[in-house]
Design an enzyme around this catalytic site. Sequence first.
Site, short mmCIF file in Angstrom:
data_model
loop_
_atom_site.label_atom_id
_atom_site.label_comp_id
_atom_site.label_asym_id
_atom_site.label_seq_id
_atom_site.Cartn_x
_atom_site.Cartn_y
_atom_site.Cartn_z
NE ARG A 35 -13.34 16.69 28.35
CZ ARG A 35 -14.14 16.49 29.97
NH1 ARG A 35 -13.50 15.83 30.49
NH2 ARG A 35 -15.45 17.02 29.54
CE LYS B 261 -3.46 16.85 7.60
NZ LYS B 261 -4.42 17.06 6.16
CD GLU C 61 0.35 9.45 0.32
OE1 GLU C 61 0.83 10.58 -0.34
OE2 GLU C 61 -1.17 9.46 0.28
CE LYS D 118 2.28 13.71 6.88
NZ LYS D 118 1.25 12.52 6.73
CD GLU E 149 -4.21 20.71 5.04
OE1 GLU E 149 -3.87 19.88 6.56
OE2 GLU E 149 -5.14 20.56 4.25
NE ARG F 242 -0.92 18.18 7.94
CZ ARG F 242 -0.11 17.25 9.54
NH1 ARG F 242 -0.08 17.67 10.57
NH2 ARG F 242 0.02 16.26 9.43
CG ASN G 273 -4.89 17.84 1.80
OD1 ASN G 273 -4.34 17.02 1.75
ND2 ASN G 273 -4.19 19.55 2.30
CG HIS H 166 -4.28 13.28 -0.86
ND1 HIS H 166 -2.81 13.57 -1.48
CD2 HIS H 166 -3.84 12.94 0.38
CE1 HIS H 166 -1.95 12.66 -0.94
NE2 HIS H 166 -3.26 11.68 -0.19
CG HIS I 107 -8.87 11.97 -0.33
ND1 HIS I 107 -8.54 12.81 0.98
CD2 HIS I 107 -8.39 10.58 0.15
CE1 HIS I 107 -7.57 12.18 2.09
NE2 HIS I 107 -7.14 11.57 1.31
CG HIS J 271 -4.61 6.36 0.84
ND1 HIS J 271 -5.44 7.46 0.77
CD2 HIS J 271 -4.09 7.51 0.92
CE1 HIS J 271 -4.88 8.68 0.98
NE2 HIS J 271 -4.14 8.43 0.98
N1 LIG Z 1 -2.80 10.29 9.13
C1 LIG Z 1 -1.75 11.28 8.22
O1 LIG Z 1 -1.62 11.94 7.56
C2 LIG Z 1 -2.32 9.70 6.29
C3 LIG Z 1 -1.55 10.17 6.03
C4 LIG Z 1 -1.62 8.89 3.92
C5 LIG Z 1 -2.62 8.03 4.23
N2 LIG Z 1 -3.38 8.10 5.45
C6 LIG Z 1 -4.31 7.47 5.94
O2 LIG Z 1 -3.76 5.89 5.44
C7 LIG Z 1 -5.15 5.08 5.40
C8 LIG Z 1 -3.88 3.47 4.37
O3 LIG Z 1 -3.32 2.96 5.21
P1 LIG Z 1 -2.44 1.72 4.43
O4 LIG Z 1 -1.67 1.88 3.06
O5 LIG Z 1 -0.71 1.36 5.53
O6 LIG Z 1 -3.62 1.37 4.24
P2 LIG Z 1 -3.93 -0.28 5.44
O7 LIG Z 1 -3.55 0.14 7.22
O8 LIG Z 1 -5.15 -0.66 5.36
O9 LIG Z 1 -2.72 -1.41 5.42
C9 LIG Z 1 -2.82 -1.93 3.76
C10 LIG Z 1 -3.03 -3.36 4.06
O10 LIG Z 1 -1.65 -4.24 4.58
C11 LIG Z 1 -1.58 -4.92 5.49
N3 LIG Z 1 -0.61 -5.03 6.67
C12 LIG Z 1 -0.29 -4.11 7.35
N4 LIG Z 1 1.21 -4.32 7.75
C13 LIG Z 1 1.72 -4.97 6.92
C14 LIG Z 1 2.99 -5.82 7.03
N5 LIG Z 1 3.96 -5.81 7.88
N6 LIG Z 1 2.66 -7.20 5.89
C15 LIG Z 1 1.66 -7.50 5.45
N7 LIG Z 1 0.61 -6.98 5.17
C16 LIG Z 1 0.29 -6.25 6.66
C17 LIG Z 1 -3.19 -5.00 6.51
O11 LIG Z 1 -3.69 -5.44 7.08
C18 LIG Z 1 -4.32 -4.39 5.11
O12 LIG Z 1 -4.67 -5.87 4.82
C19 LIG Z 1 -5.73 5.37 4.24
O13 LIG Z 1 -6.74 5.35 5.37
C20 LIG Z 1 -5.20 6.73 4.60
O14 LIG Z 1 -6.71 7.61 3.99
C21 LIG Z 1 -3.29 8.77 6.74
#
Ligand SMILES: NC(=O)c1ccc[n+]([C@@H]2O[C@H](COP(=O)([O-])OP(=O)(O)OC[C@H]3O[C@@H](n4cnc5c(N)ncnc54)[C@H](O)[C@@H]3O)[C@@H](O)[C@H]2O)c1
Length: 310
Positions: A73, A95, A137, A174, A184, A188, A192, A195, A199, A214
Site C-alpha cells: 500500500r 505522476k 519538454e 512544472k 490535474e 496541470r 499535456n 501529448h 502519445h 518520448h
Molecule cells: N511522470 C511524468 O510526469 C512524465 C513526464 C514526461 C515523461 N514521462 C515518461 O518518461 C519516459 C521517457 O523518459 P526518458 O526520455 O528519460 O526515457 P528512458 O527512461 O527510456 O531513457 C532513455 C535512454 O537513456 C538511457 N539513459 C538514462 N540515463 C542515462 C545516462 N545518464 N547516460 C546514458 N544513458 C542514459 C536509458 O538507458 C534509455 O536507453 C516516458 O515513458 C514518458 O511517458 C513521464
Amino acid sequence: LWLNTFLDQTGLSVDGVNICAVDVGERQKNLDTCRHIWSLMLAAGLDRRALVINLGGGVVGDMGGFCAATFNRGVDFVQVPTTLLAMTDAAVGGKLGVDFRGVKNLIGVFQQPVRIFIDEQFLTTLPERELRSGMAEVIKHALIGEPGLWDIICAGGVGSEDWKSLVNRSVQVKMNIVKEDPRESGLRALLNFGHTIGHALESYFLNSEEPLTHGEAVAVGMFCEAVLAPASFGLPLGELQQVLSRYFLHRPIPSDAIPVLWGFMQHDKKNSGGVVRVILPDREPYRMHSIAINQSDVERAISVYNNLRC
Ligand SMILES: NC(=O)c1ccc[n+]([C@@H]2O[C@H](COP(=O)([O-])OP(=O)(O)OC[C@H]3O[C@@H](n4cnc5c(N)ncnc54)[C@H](O)[C@@H]3O)[C@@H](O)[C@H]2O)c1
C-alpha cells in the site's frame, strides 16, 4: 552505468541495498516488468519502512515509482533522474505509471516522491539523441510558462554549459503548475500540450523498427496540435517549427497511420464523454485552452507536418 558512482557519492554500501536492474526503454514500461520488480521487493523482505531509489530515466522513474507507491500500500521513494527529460519533467510532479495494451500510462497513480535529486553530471554520458529528446519538454515548459527562456531558446542560445540553469528554469515551470493543481483537475492539463497526438505517435511507432523517443513524439505532437490552434490564442507556430526543426529530424507519418492514431487518442485520459481534446497554451504564460478535435483535424495537422520542408 551510474550505479557505483551513485553508491560512492551517497555513501550507501552495496551490502545495504537491494539492487533491481531492469531492461530499459518504453517497451519495458508495463505490468510484466512491474511484476518482476514487486517479486524482487517481496523476496528482499521489504517492509513499509523501505525506501525505493529510482536511478534512471523517465521509464525507471515512472515504473519504479508506481511499484513503490503500490507495494504494501505504498513505500517511500526518491527520484534520481539521469536523463534531461526525466530531470526537467518526468521525475517532478508525482505522476507514476505504466503502459497497458499499447496505451501510454493507462495504469498509474499520483504519489509524490519524498525527494528528487537532480545532478547534471549524469548528462555527461547521455547520448545526443536523448539530450535532444529532453529538449522537447524544456521547449514546452518555456512556451507555456517562461517567456524569457523561450526567447533564449528561439535565439539559439542554449549550449551544454547552460544545463544547470536550463534544468532549473524548466523544473520551476512544472513545479509552479503542480503546486497549484497536484492532481490535474485544472491547470496541470496544460503540461499535456503536445501529448494527445504525441502519445498516440509514440504508441504507434513503439513496435516499429524505428520507435520515436518520448520527446521526439511530443515534439511532433506540439507542432500538430499548434496547427489546430485558432489564431486568437497567439501561438507562435512559425517560431515553434523553427525551434523544433533545430532539435528534431523530420519523421513523415504515413497516411494509413491516421485511424490507428485516432484509435489511441480515444483512450486519452483528458477525454470526457467520448470527446477527444487537445490542450493548447496561450500567448499569456500559464493560460490554457482545451479544444475538441476529430479525426479529420488530426489528418489535417499531420498533413501540414508532413509537408514541412525540413
Ligand atoms: N511522470 C511524468 O510526469 C512524465 C513526464 C514526461 C515523461 N514521462 C515518461 O518518461 C519516459 C521517457 O523518459 P526518458 O526520455 O528519460 O526515457 P528512458 O527512461 O527510456 O531513457 C532513455 C535512454 O537513456 C538511457 N539513459 C538514462 N540515463 C542515462 C545516462 N545518464 N547516460 C546514458 N544513458 C542514459 C536509458 O538507458 C534509455 O536507453 C516516458 O515513458 C514518458 O511517458 C513521464
